[in-house]
Design an enzyme around this catalytic site. Structure first.
Site, PDB file in Angstrom:
ATOM      1  N   ILE A  44     -56.335  -7.400  19.524  1.00 11.86           N
ATOM      2  CA  ILE A  44     -55.407  -7.138  20.733  1.00 11.86           C
ATOM      3  C   ILE A  44     -54.456  -8.603  20.777  1.00 11.86           C
ATOM      4  O   ILE A  44     -53.394  -8.401  20.787  1.00 11.86           O
ATOM      5  CB  ILE A  44     -56.092  -7.081  22.115  1.00 11.86           C
ATOM      6  CG1 ILE A  44     -56.493  -5.464  22.098  1.00 11.86           C
ATOM      7  CG2 ILE A  44     -55.275  -7.269  23.167  1.00 11.86           C
ATOM      8  CD1 ILE A  44     -57.528  -5.337  23.146  1.00 11.86           C
ATOM      9  N   SER A  62     -48.175   4.804  16.550  1.00 10.17           N
ATOM     10  CA  SER A  62     -49.014   4.605  15.379  1.00 10.17           C
ATOM     11  C   SER A  62     -48.293   3.620  14.304  1.00 10.17           C
ATOM     12  O   SER A  62     -47.879   3.709  13.263  1.00 10.17           O
ATOM     13  CB  SER A  62     -49.138   5.830  14.516  1.00 10.17           C
ATOM     14  OG  SER A  62     -50.038   6.665  15.289  1.00 10.17           O
ATOM     15  N   LYS A  80     -47.405  10.159  30.558  1.00 12.09           N
ATOM     16  CA  LYS A  80     -46.749  11.310  29.717  1.00 12.09           C
ATOM     17  C   LYS A  80     -47.297  12.615  30.135  1.00 12.09           C
ATOM     18  O   LYS A  80     -48.345  12.877  30.902  1.00 12.09           O
ATOM     19  CB  LYS A  80     -47.041  11.396  28.219  1.00 12.09           C
ATOM     20  CG  LYS A  80     -46.835   9.873  27.551  1.00 12.09           C
ATOM     21  CD  LYS A  80     -46.963   9.982  26.001  1.00 12.09           C
ATOM     22  CE  LYS A  80     -47.051   8.505  25.449  1.00 12.09           C
ATOM     23  NZ  LYS A  80     -48.286   8.059  25.296  1.00 12.09           N
ATOM     24  N   HIS A 109     -44.332  14.515  26.499  1.00 13.18           N
ATOM     25  CA  HIS A 109     -45.243  14.045  25.562  1.00 13.18           C
ATOM     26  C   HIS A 109     -44.586  14.610  24.102  1.00 13.18           C
ATOM     27  O   HIS A 109     -44.698  14.091  23.156  1.00 13.18           O
ATOM     28  CB  HIS A 109     -46.621  14.303  25.555  1.00 13.18           C
ATOM     29  CG  HIS A 109     -47.603  13.477  24.809  1.00 13.18           C
ATOM     30  ND1 HIS A 109     -48.813  13.047  25.526  1.00 13.18           N
ATOM     31  CD2 HIS A 109     -47.646  12.803  23.751  1.00 13.18           C
ATOM     32  CE1 HIS A 109     -49.454  12.350  24.548  1.00 13.18           C
ATOM     33  NE2 HIS A 109     -48.863  12.245  23.539  1.00 13.18           N
ATOM     34  N   ASP A 127     -49.622   1.645  27.398  1.00 14.72           N
ATOM     35  CA  ASP A 127     -49.094   3.192  26.983  1.00 14.72           C
ATOM     36  C   ASP A 127     -50.236   3.934  27.093  1.00 14.72           C
ATOM     37  O   ASP A 127     -51.132   4.106  26.489  1.00 14.72           O
ATOM     38  CB  ASP A 127     -48.498   3.109  25.535  1.00 14.72           C
ATOM     39  CG  ASP A 127     -47.976   4.650  25.445  1.00 14.72           C
ATOM     40  OD1 ASP A 127     -46.817   4.606  25.648  1.00 14.72           O
ATOM     41  OD2 ASP A 127     -48.750   5.376  24.846  1.00 14.72           O
ATOM     42  N   LYS A 147     -52.513  -0.154  18.795  1.00 16.37           N
ATOM     43  CA  LYS A 147     -53.755   0.156  19.759  1.00 16.37           C
ATOM     44  C   LYS A 147     -54.914  -0.543  19.264  1.00 16.37           C
ATOM     45  O   LYS A 147     -55.143  -0.712  17.834  1.00 16.37           O
ATOM     46  CB  LYS A 147     -54.093   1.634  19.568  1.00 16.37           C
ATOM     47  CG  LYS A 147     -55.247   2.035  20.113  1.00 16.37           C
ATOM     48  CD  LYS A 147     -56.515   2.096  19.302  1.00 16.37           C
ATOM     49  CE  LYS A 147     -57.837   2.443  19.974  1.00 16.37           C
ATOM     50  NZ  LYS A 147     -58.993   2.868  18.733  1.00 16.37           N
ATOM     51  N   TYR A 156     -55.247  11.141  26.697  1.00 17.68           N
ATOM     52  CA  TYR A 156     -56.257  10.114  26.274  1.00 17.68           C
ATOM     53  C   TYR A 156     -57.411  10.148  26.945  1.00 17.68           C
ATOM     54  O   TYR A 156     -58.421   9.217  26.903  1.00 17.68           O
ATOM     55  CB  TYR A 156     -55.553   8.758  26.223  1.00 17.68           C
ATOM     56  CG  TYR A 156     -54.123   9.007  25.506  1.00 17.68           C
ATOM     57  CD1 TYR A 156     -53.779   9.851  24.597  1.00 17.68           C
ATOM     58  CD2 TYR A 156     -53.401   7.755  25.584  1.00 17.68           C
ATOM     59  CE1 TYR A 156     -52.564   9.781  23.896  1.00 17.68           C
ATOM     60  CE2 TYR A 156     -51.866   7.734  24.716  1.00 17.68           C
ATOM     61  CZ  TYR A 156     -51.557   8.904  24.156  1.00 17.68           C
ATOM     62  OH  TYR A 156     -50.386   8.733  23.343  1.00 17.68           O
TER      63      TYR A 156
END
Ligand code: NAD
Length: 284
Positions: A247, A198, A79, A112, A49, A240, A54
């Site tokens: 990860i 988040s 986005k 977004h 994503d 994230k 970013y």
């Protein structure tokens, strides 16, 4: 790969979207993001994503090309940024993202933000013009699926009233302190998948005693418990990290199950707390 089943959801048009993806907001462009993508793919992720905001779309593209798994097997979301709303601007912004990523197509393209009420009052509902451009991109098969982000029910109603193709996904802030129960119910009734941004509360929820106590019972971490709670609620989730071990950890959530009671305990943590801005009040 053990524990990394990475279940998929089937979007209303039949496209399959892996339920866990790697988020890359605040992952530095270059090696950090390239490695995060490669490690994620090695750990079983098939979904990344990103967004022009970013500033790492190019690095995501490099990571995908270098990861050793064919591009077709990886689901890539990007986005449309707020400054690029409007029909023509959206088409141009999409081309820019596609070039940055170095991809022929993007799997999921999201608006977004609808932009805050004060901006919309001044400029009009430009997200509706953007949506028409999204439908064109979809018809031209430059995107496999289209959706929105940070849309409240009233924004979704606006789009549903004018669209030819309905949004397939709504990506919103969602975690145990803001579980978006009402929006999730509405989206379910309209066949719109909810995706959690988040999901870990930007890392702030990981020492919560209720979560760590449930985690201890399963020999898991609080992060894994939250992500498992997402999965069991049929929510798409995009934690994230740029650290290999985290990860990997964040994908190890397919080898245990939360009980109905544990799910209810986490559901009851809701306080409507936001770490990010409220979509109606956003001033950017
Ligand atoms: P998150 O909730 O995923 O938390 C990430 C932070 O949690 C990390 O920086 C790290 O500090 C910590 N963390 C992650 N895994 C951990 C682990 N296993 N153990 C300990 N700590 C751990 O926060 P996020 O980055 O804000 O959200 C995830 C993704 O959602 C973003 O990267 C981005 O792709 C997307 N997002 C979208 C929007 C939007 O407006 N659409 C807004 C914010 C984020």
């Amino acid at each position: 790969m053990s524990g990394v089943g990475n279940t998929v959801v089937t979007l209303p048009n039949g496209v399959k979207m892996p339920q866990i993806g790697l988020g890359v907001w605040q992952s530095a462009a270059g090696e950090a993001t390239e490695n995060a993508v490669k490690w994620a793919v090695q750990a079983g992720y098939r979904h990344i994503d990103t967004a022009p905001l970013y500033e790492n779309e190019e690095s995501v593209g490099v990571g995908i090309r270098d990861c050793g798994v064919p591009r077709e097997q990886i689901f890539v979301t990007s986005k449309l940024w707020n400054a690029d709303h409007g029909y023509e601007n959206t088409l141009a912004a999409f081309e820019k993202s596609r070039k940055e990523l170095g991809l022929d197509y993007i799997d999921l393209y999201l608006i977004h933000w609808p932009r805050g009420n004060a901006i919309v009052a001044k400029e009009g509902k430009k997200y509706l013009d953007s949506w028409r451009a999204f439908e064109k991109l979809y018809e031209e098969k430059k995107v496999r699926a289209i959706g929105v982000s940070n849309f409240n029910i009233h924004h979704l109603e606006d789009v549903l009233a004018m669209c030819k193709v309905a949004p397939m996904v709504n990506q919103v802030e969602l975690h145990p302190l803001n579980n978006q129960a009402e929006l999730r119910k509405y989206c379910a009734s309209k066949n719109i998948y909810v995706e959690a941004w988040s999901p870990l509360g930007q890392g702030n929820l990981l020492a919560d005693p209720q979560l760590t106590s449930i985690a201890a019972k399963h020999h898991k971490s609080a992060a894994q418990v939250i992500l498992r709670w997402d999965i069991q609620h049929n929510i798409i989730t995009i934690p994230k990290s740029v650290h290999k071990e985290r990860i990997v950890e964040n994908a190890q959530v397919f080898d245990f199950e939360l009980s109905a009671e544990e799910m209810a305990t986490i559901d009851a943590m809701n306080t409507n707390h936001r770490y990010g801005p409220s979509p109606d009040d956003a001033d950017f």
